[in-house]
Write a protein that holds these residues in place. Structure first.
Motif, PDB file in Angstrom:
ATOM      1  N   HIS A   1       0.844  -1.191   0.000  1.00  0.00           N
ATOM      2  CA  HIS A   1       0.000   0.000   0.000  1.00  0.00           C
ATOM      3  C   HIS A   1       0.879   1.240   0.000  1.00  0.00           C
ATOM      4  O   HIS A   1       1.726   1.410   0.874  1.00  0.00           O
ATOM      5  CB  HIS A   1      -0.897   0.013   1.247  1.00  0.00           C
ATOM      6  N   TYR A   2       0.700   2.067  -1.028  1.00  0.00           N
ATOM      7  CA  TYR A   2       1.334   3.380  -1.083  1.00  0.00           C
ATOM      8  C   TYR A   2       0.241   4.406  -0.774  1.00  0.00           C
ATOM      9  O   TYR A   2      -0.631   4.647  -1.619  1.00  0.00           O
ATOM     10  CB  TYR A   2       1.900   3.658  -2.478  1.00  0.00           C
ATOM     11  N   PRO A   3       0.237   4.999   0.408  1.00  0.00           N
ATOM     12  CA  PRO A   3      -0.825   5.955   0.747  1.00  0.00           C
ATOM     13  C   PRO A   3      -0.767   7.202  -0.135  1.00  0.00           C
ATOM     14  O   PRO A   3       0.222   7.432  -0.842  1.00  0.00           O
ATOM     15  CB  PRO A   3      -0.506   6.317   2.213  1.00  0.00           C
ATOM     16  N   PRO A   4      -1.834   8.017  -0.091  1.00  0.00           N
ATOM     17  CA  PRO A   4      -1.788   9.300  -0.813  1.00  0.00           C
ATOM     18  C   PRO A   4      -0.536  10.078  -0.430  1.00  0.00           C
ATOM     19  O   PRO A   4      -0.081  10.014   0.715  1.00  0.00           O
ATOM     20  CB  PRO A   4      -3.062  10.015  -0.339  1.00  0.00           C
ATOM     21  N   VAL A   5       0.030  10.785  -1.394  1.00  0.00           N
ATOM     22  CA  VAL A   5       1.288  11.512  -1.164  1.00  0.00           C
ATOM     23  C   VAL A   5       0.958  12.923  -0.675  1.00  0.00           C
ATOM     24  O   VAL A   5       0.349  13.711  -1.396  1.00  0.00           O
ATOM     25  CB  VAL A   5       2.140  11.572  -2.445  1.00  0.00           C
ATOM     26  N   GLY A   6       1.354  13.218   0.566  1.00  0.00           N
ATOM     27  CA  GLY A   6       1.067  14.526   1.141  1.00  0.00           C
ATOM     28  C   GLY A   6       2.217  15.494   0.965  1.00  0.00           C
ATOM     29  O   GLY A   6       3.241  15.190   0.348  1.00  0.00           O
TER      30      GLY A   6
END
Length: 311
Positions: free
Chosen positions: A172-177
């Motif tokens: 899982h690559y979370p949303p990039v903040g």
């Protein structure tokens, strides 16, 4: 960015010519794409749904399945733990590992811990045990084609991967903040294992480093599997089959707000397999780069230390 012109091969329709076709793709790109790979689509769909359920759990719940002393071998590895070899920024990803369940009393048990399973997700163990078995079967077929292309017997790899230390990774690559800084989803790296079979590369971001030094985008059609050479096969073949540098770059625009999921199966040798360079891959122009033999587990442990999963 240019697209890598990797041919999409069929495990069915191209069966007779697969050794030559896949060998050519690997020598050119270090990568291949395969459709008709034989893994059940309904099983894959269930696996995606359960993957998303697991990663949506609270961090404290996921951390119950993290064992810091195992180098990520089984269960959960937290966000920003792994680092590409030679990189300074840790990757923007978290993952879960499923490994092989060894028979009782196996001499390989010391190098392959038992699986752990999340109690919170119904059907997780059954789904991923079956998916692991199907990946295993497909991987063996691809290795058989590689063996023929190298001038070996079609079954050459069978004993080498029997009870092999293969690992299925749910990523899982979370949303990039905003706080990502110089970090990317997966820094430029080569895989450790023999070959990697990857599901879920349809979401943009996967790129390989071309021979001219340019990054090329990999865009498999829906349902196709991406396959790449790992460092163990590169070593075994004396670099005849190259392990190609690849990465997962950060998305831009609206896509930065979306998670990315993928599911690589890292096909490994048996832990006690001794590396001896294949004679078919040694010549006057390509002398043996690896005259000293080590075991597959020796090699793995060394690389796990390099990428921050082991102290």
């Amino acid at each position: 960015m240019d697209l890598a012109e990797i041919p999409v091969l069929s495990l069915d329709a191209d069966k007779d010519n697969l050794p030559t076709l896949i060998g050519g793709s690997f020598r050119t790109f270090g990568f291949a794409m395969i459709r008709d790979h034989g893994i059940d689509q309904d099983l894959i769909s269930r696996a995606w749904a359960l993957t998303k359920q697991f990663f949506a759990l609270p961090v404290e719940t996921k951390m119950r399945y993290f064992n810091a002393g195992q180098g990520g071998a089984r269960g959960y590895t937290p966000f920003r733990t792994e680092v590409a070899k030679g990189a300074t920024e840790k990757d923007l990803k978290e993952f879960w590992h499923v490994g092989r369940d060894l028979p009782e009393g196996s001499p390989l048990a010391a190098t392959m811990p038992p699986n752990v399973w999340p109690e919170e997700i119904e059907g997780f163990r059954e789904t991923f045990s079956e998916l692991y078995a199907q990946f295993d079967k497909t991987g063996a077929k691809i290795l058989s084609a590689i063996a023929i292309d190298l001038g070996l017997d079609a079954q050459w790899f069978d004993p080498a991967i029997e009870d092999g230390n293969s690992v299925m990774r749910l990523l899982h690559y979370p949303p990039v903040g905003e706080g990502a800084g110089g970090a990317i989803r997966a820094g430029a790296h080569e895989d450790i294992n023999l070959i990697t079979l990857l599901l879920g590369a349809e979401e943009a971001g996967l790129e390989l480093l071309g021979k001219n030094g340019e990054w090329l985008s990999i865009a498999p059609p829906e349902g196709a599997m991406v396959i790449n050479i790992g460092d163990m096969l590169q070593r075994l073949t004396n670099h005849v089959l190259p392990s190609t540098t690849h990465r997962v770059r950060n998305p831009s625009g609206d896509r930065a707000a979306h998670s990315r999921y993928s599911m690589p199966f890292f096909l490994h040798l048996r832990s006690d397999f001794p590396f001896v360079t294949l004679p078919e891959c040694i010549s006057a122009d390509n002398p043996d780069r690896y005259p000293v033999s080590i075991t597959a587990d020796d090699y793995l442990q060394e690389r796990l230390r390099e990428i921050g999963l082991k102290a």
